[in-house]
Design a protein around this motif. Structure first.
Motif, mmCIF file in Angstrom:
data_model
loop_
_atom_site.group_PDB
_atom_site.id
_atom_site.type_symbol
_atom_site.label_atom_id
_atom_site.label_comp_id
_atom_site.label_asym_id
_atom_site.label_seq_id
_atom_site.Cartn_x
_atom_site.Cartn_y
_atom_site.Cartn_z
ATOM 1 N N ALA A 220 0.806 -1.211 0.000
ATOM 2 C CA ALA A 220 0.000 0.000 0.000
ATOM 3 C C ALA A 220 0.840 1.262 0.000
ATOM 4 O O ALA A 220 0.431 2.287 -0.551
ATOM 5 C CB ALA A 220 -0.926 0.010 1.223
ATOM 6 N N GLN A 239 4.117 -0.364 3.981
ATOM 7 C CA GLN A 239 2.854 -0.831 4.546
ATOM 8 C C GLN A 239 2.226 -1.835 3.591
ATOM 9 O O GLN A 239 2.160 -1.599 2.372
ATOM 10 C CB GLN A 239 1.890 0.337 4.759
ATOM 11 N N VAL A 241 -1.230 -4.138 2.882
ATOM 12 C CA VAL A 241 -2.659 -4.269 3.230
ATOM 13 C C VAL A 241 -3.215 -5.516 2.547
ATOM 14 O O VAL A 241 -2.607 -6.070 1.626
ATOM 15 C CB VAL A 241 -3.474 -3.030 2.784
ATOM 16 N N VAL A 266 0.397 -8.017 7.478
ATOM 17 C CA VAL A 266 -0.669 -7.364 6.712
ATOM 18 C C VAL A 266 -1.400 -6.377 7.608
ATOM 19 O O VAL A 266 -1.831 -6.720 8.710
ATOM 20 C CB VAL A 266 -1.651 -8.418 6.151
ATOM 21 N N GLY A 267 -1.518 -5.160 7.144
ATOM 22 C CA GLY A 267 -2.175 -4.109 7.913
ATOM 23 C C GLY A 267 -1.185 -3.303 8.732
ATOM 24 O O GLY A 267 -1.540 -2.255 9.254
ATOM 25 N N ARG A 526 -6.655 0.993 -2.155
ATOM 26 C CA ARG A 526 -7.995 0.448 -1.870
ATOM 27 C C ARG A 526 -8.357 -0.687 -2.822
ATOM 28 O O ARG A 526 -9.221 -1.511 -2.532
ATOM 29 C CB ARG A 526 -9.033 1.568 -1.984
ATOM 30 N N MET A 529 -8.169 -4.333 -1.564
ATOM 31 C CA MET A 529 -9.203 -4.903 -0.695
ATOM 32 C C MET A 529 -10.314 -5.477 -1.569
ATOM 33 O O MET A 529 -11.080 -4.747 -2.167
ATOM 34 C CB MET A 529 -9.799 -3.831 0.226
#
Lengths: 592, 277
Positions: A220, A239, A241, A266-267, A526, A529
């Motif tokens: 990300a 980072q 995600v 992750v996250g 985004r 996701m």
């Protein structure tokens, strides 16, 4: 019978208004003394019955008028019977080929499933239909169904993000100018993060894939902190995600240097040390192991490594000198004469207004002698610097106007009150205020030391920052830049203009043959996701939308043409009722 | 005011009361050669040593009885301050009419009634009688209901010989009873004139968007929208006037509708032209 805007049926409550008015009007009216009441009684006795009928008829007409108007507003449609095919319709097909559509599900790319469904919709189109295809780039293309079907077969996943709410709104605006009954068909993986609210007048049919979505992890963000780095290397924050909380192996490479490995949660964020390298620009790539969605597995950033600036800060005053000491202590600056802060040096110089106004003429003459395109002017009113990427607004107590010596006005890096405050001409930077508390509150601010760092390590050396932009978006390039280069491709640019990278990746910004910056185009995080929105979420955001599986998209399409629109007949009925009401109220009223 | 109306009205009309030698003494005048000696007032000669002859009113002069409706409905005006109430209009009209009659030496009487007979002033021909009539008119206050028949029957008692009966009313009364009484008077040989007074607001219906219209005499009311009923009301009023006119004509009764915004001179001209016909 179905309604395009069933919530408007609540307006049927307004049908009670005429009755309510009728009851309200039955309140006791004012009394008027009138001796000739016997004549009134005689007159009314004859017509009382007719008047009562007229009142009830008027009440009925007005109630029916309201009902007809409310029903028309709710957009009732009925299924045509005995008719094959559909009536000519206007249809906007929103095909979501955003980055998430590149995910492979069950061995098949998601986009292939979406394209197949979209192709089925277009196959039902007739020559009488008006059809548009709206893709992730947001542009609605009109064409005959055959041509649009051909375009589908060449379609590839886009690296850009598609906001489905905006796409539906745009499709509705396209249909607003059409006289044919319109509808919107959205064929999408229905990523929850892509779903936005929309208020479409046309009916919306959403075709979505069924079944579970694959777990996905993507990079990300990659942050390299203040640049340029020294040749000793630095720290990078990454980072990751995704849909799972698992850890993902991460690999970081700077150019063709050996990769650095790390394990990212992750996250969360992971910090990775990048070893030193010779001075130069590097493509910093953060890569995770390939998964079902490949396009978000790598993120790139321009990384500049350069020897630390060697600067002398004493002429700029004690506050600047103190800031330089801090930078030296933290390994961001070296003592030397490469850059002169507050005076004229042999190479790069940051020239400040002289402390003694009597020296202003001498300074301006030196600037002219060195061929600098700017000079100091008269004092300007106090104020503040305008917000910029270099420095947040800082109060200015005193400043001198910076005036261009020629007709041009290039090289403005910062402004104060709309006027140039920090400018560059060649290797010389001119600052409109001294770095002194008598001139500015900047020495009291936390941004002072980073500002001196940027001033000496980047701006004075004629370099711009490493920029980043989301895929598909455009960035404003600095005025120094004359072209963008990626591999063997080169895009000539005008400094200060907009540049939209045609694809994701790293673009070096050059001035002539010198690389002065880098622009990274990366996917919107985004898109990583992949969780899908529920049918209820879709209906909540797009009122009246119909959600069907992908394989039912074709049969659900062109519903507007397969159904009879009752709005026209209802409006005609309302008109007839209105005319009858007017006639009854006036013509018959005169007869009584 | 009535004198002013009459002075203006009488110019050009027959004005001289014919003095003759009848049974009713009128005045003295100096003897002139040629006068009959039987009319010489010998008592005056004895007292004043001068020759006077007696003059008498003619017995053939008209005897008129004016019957005035003073019911509650007569006190109404559709535009108070702008248009006189019907009763006030009637009072001025009767005062003017009686002055004309008295100046012609016609004996004039007055009956005022509402739901019963309020005042009866027998007909007299003396000039001073007008003041008495005025006093009666001025003291007339509106009553409650309307009962015309008893008042009209009282006319029979006061007019023993044939005379003129002027009935002034808004005719918002029992039509059949009133007509029967008027016919009876006509049957007795009287000349009967009906003056139907109407307020302009009774001729044309107007008012708020919706109102309860209430009869001041009976309290009867009706709720309606004047705009909706204006035409029907107009037709009804015209029908009622037409019915009165026809019924009166059939009985030899003169009928005049007078709207209270009509100048008095015009109304008087209509009435007197009719009575002299």
């Amino acid at each position: 019978m179905t309604f395009l805007h069933p919530w408007l049926l609540a307006g049927l409550l307004a049908a009670g208004v005429p009755l309510l008015l009728h009851l309200v009007q039955r309140r006791e009216p004012p009394t008027v003394v009138f001796p000739a009441v016997r004549y009134l009684l005689d007159a009314t006795r004859e017509h009382q019955r007719r008047l009562r009928i007229r009142h009830w008829l008027l009440l009925l007409l007005r109630t029916l008028l309201v009902v007809a108007l409310v029903l028309a507003a709710a957009g009732p449609t009925v299924r045509r019977t005995g008719v094959t095919g559909h009536a000519p319709s206007a249809l906007v097909l929103v095909l979501d080929n955003s980055l998430s559509s590149a995910a492979v599900v069950g061995g098949t790319p998601r986009l292939a499933q979406l394209v197949r469904a979209a192709d089925g919709v277009l196959a039902r189109a007739t020559p009488g239909d008006a059809v548009w295809l709206l893709l992730a780039d947001g542009a609605a293309r009109r064409g005959d169904p055959a041509a649009l079907r051909g375009a589908l077969h060449d379609l590839r996943p886009s690296t850009t993000r598609l906001d489905l709410g905006r796409a539906v709104q745009a499709a509705d605006e396209v249909l607003a100018g059409e006289s044919l009954p319109g509808e919107i068909v959205v064929v999408s993986d229905l990523q929850a993060s892509a779903l936005g609210a929309a208020a479409a007048r046309a009916p919306v049919t959403v075709a979505r894939p069924e079944g579970a979505v694959p777990p996905n992890v993507g990079v990300a963000e990659v942050a390299a902190g203040a640049q340029p780095w020294s040749t000793d290397g630095g720290q990078v924050q990454v980072q990751v995600v995704g849909d799972s909380g698992a850890q993902a192996p991460l690999s970081l490479t700077a150019g063709d240097r050996p990769a650095r490995q790390a394990l990212a949660t992750v996250g969360g964020r992971v910090q990775v040390a990048i070893p030193g390298a010779p001075a130069g620009w590097y493509a910093l790539r953060a890569t995770i192991q390939p998964d079902e969605l490949r396009l978000d597995d790598q993120r790139v950033l321009g990384l500049r490594m350069a020897p630390l600036a060697r600067a002398s800060c004493a002429p700029a005053g004690r506050f600047a000198e103190a800031a330089c000491d801090v930078l030296r202590a933290n390994g961001r600056l070296l003592p030397g004469d490469d850059i002169a802060l507050g005076g004229f040096g042999a190479s790069a110089s940051v020239v400040l207004p002289p402390a003694d106004p009597a020296s202003l003429g001498a300074v301006n003459r030196e600037l002219e002698r060195r061929g600098v395109a700017w000079h100091f002017g008269d004092p300007a009113p106090a104020g503040a610097t305008d917000s910029s990427s270099i420095l947040p607004p800082a109060r200015l107590f005193r400043r001198l106007r910076l005036l261009p010596s020629g007709s041009g006005r290039t090289g403005v890096l910062m402004t104060a009150g709309g006027e140039p405050w920090l400018v560059r001409s060649g290797s010389v930077l001119l600052l409109g205020s001294r770095l002194d508390t008598a001139w500015t509150a900047l020495p009291f601010q936390a941004e002072f030391v980073p500002f001196i760092d940027v001033l000496l390590n980047r701006l004075a050396r004629g370099e711009v920052a490493s920029l980043e932009v989301a895929a598909g978006a455009a960035a404003t390039v600095p005025d120094l830049v004359s072209a963008a280069v990626k591999g063997s491709q080169r895009w000539p640019l005008e400094g200060g203009g907009l540049f939209a990278p045609p694809d994701t990746g790293l673009y070096f910004l050059v001035r002539g043959t010198d690389t002065v910056g880098a622009l990274a185009s990366n996917p919107d995080p985004r898109e990583s996701m992949l969780q899908q929105a529920s049918d209820a979420q879709v209906r909540a955001l797009w009122r009246g939308a119909t959600v069907v599986p992908l394989d039912e998209a074709a049969s659900a399409a062109f519903a507007a043409g397969a159904r009879g629109d009752l709005r026209g007949p209802l409006l005609w009925l309302a008109l007839v009722l209105a005319l009858a009401e007017v006639g009854l109220a006036s013509v018959w009223g005169r007869r009584t | 005011m009535s004198e002013g109306i009459v002075e203006g009205f009488l110019s050009g009309l027959h004005r001289s009361p014919r003095r003759g030698f009848s049974v009713e003494f009128a005045e003295h005048r100096m003897y002139q050669p040629g006068d009959e000696l039987r009319y010489v007032d010998w008592k005056m000669l004895g007292r004043s040593d001068r020759l006077y002859v007696k003059q008498y009113e003619e017995e053939t002069n008209l005897r008129a009885m004016i019957v005035c409706d003073a019911s509650r409905s007569m006190a109404w005006s559709g535009a108070p301050g702008v248009v006189l109430p019907k009763l006030a209009y009637a009072q001025r009209l009767i005062a003017s009419l009686s002055l004309i009659l008295l100046r012609q030496r016609d004996a004039t009487g007055l009956i005022v009634f509402d739901d019963e007979v309020r005042h009866v002033t027998p007909p007299r021909a003396r000039a001073a009688h007008w003041r008495q009539l005025l006093g009666t008119l001025a003291s007339t206050k509106p009553g409650q209901g309307t009962a015309a028949a008893p008042a009209l029957k009282r006319v029979v008692d006061t007019l023993r010989r044939r005379g003129l009966v002027v009935f002034v009313s808004d005719l918002l009364l029992d039509r059949d009873l009133a007509l029967a009484a008027l016919r009876f008077l006509r049957h007795r040989g009287h000349q009967v004139v009906v003056l139907h007074l109407m307020d302009p607001a009774e001729v044309t219906l107007s008012g708020p968007a919706e109102a309860r219209f209430e009869d001041p005499e009976t309290g009867t009311s009706v709720v309606l929208r004047p705009r909706d009923w204006a035409e029907a009301y107009d037709r009804t009023v015209r029908g009622a006037v037409s019915d009165w006119n026809a019924a009166c004509r059939r009985s030899g009764i003169r009928y005049h509708r007078i709207v209270t915004d009509t100048p008095f001179g015009h109304a008087l001209r209509v009435v007197l032209a009719d009575s002299s016909a």
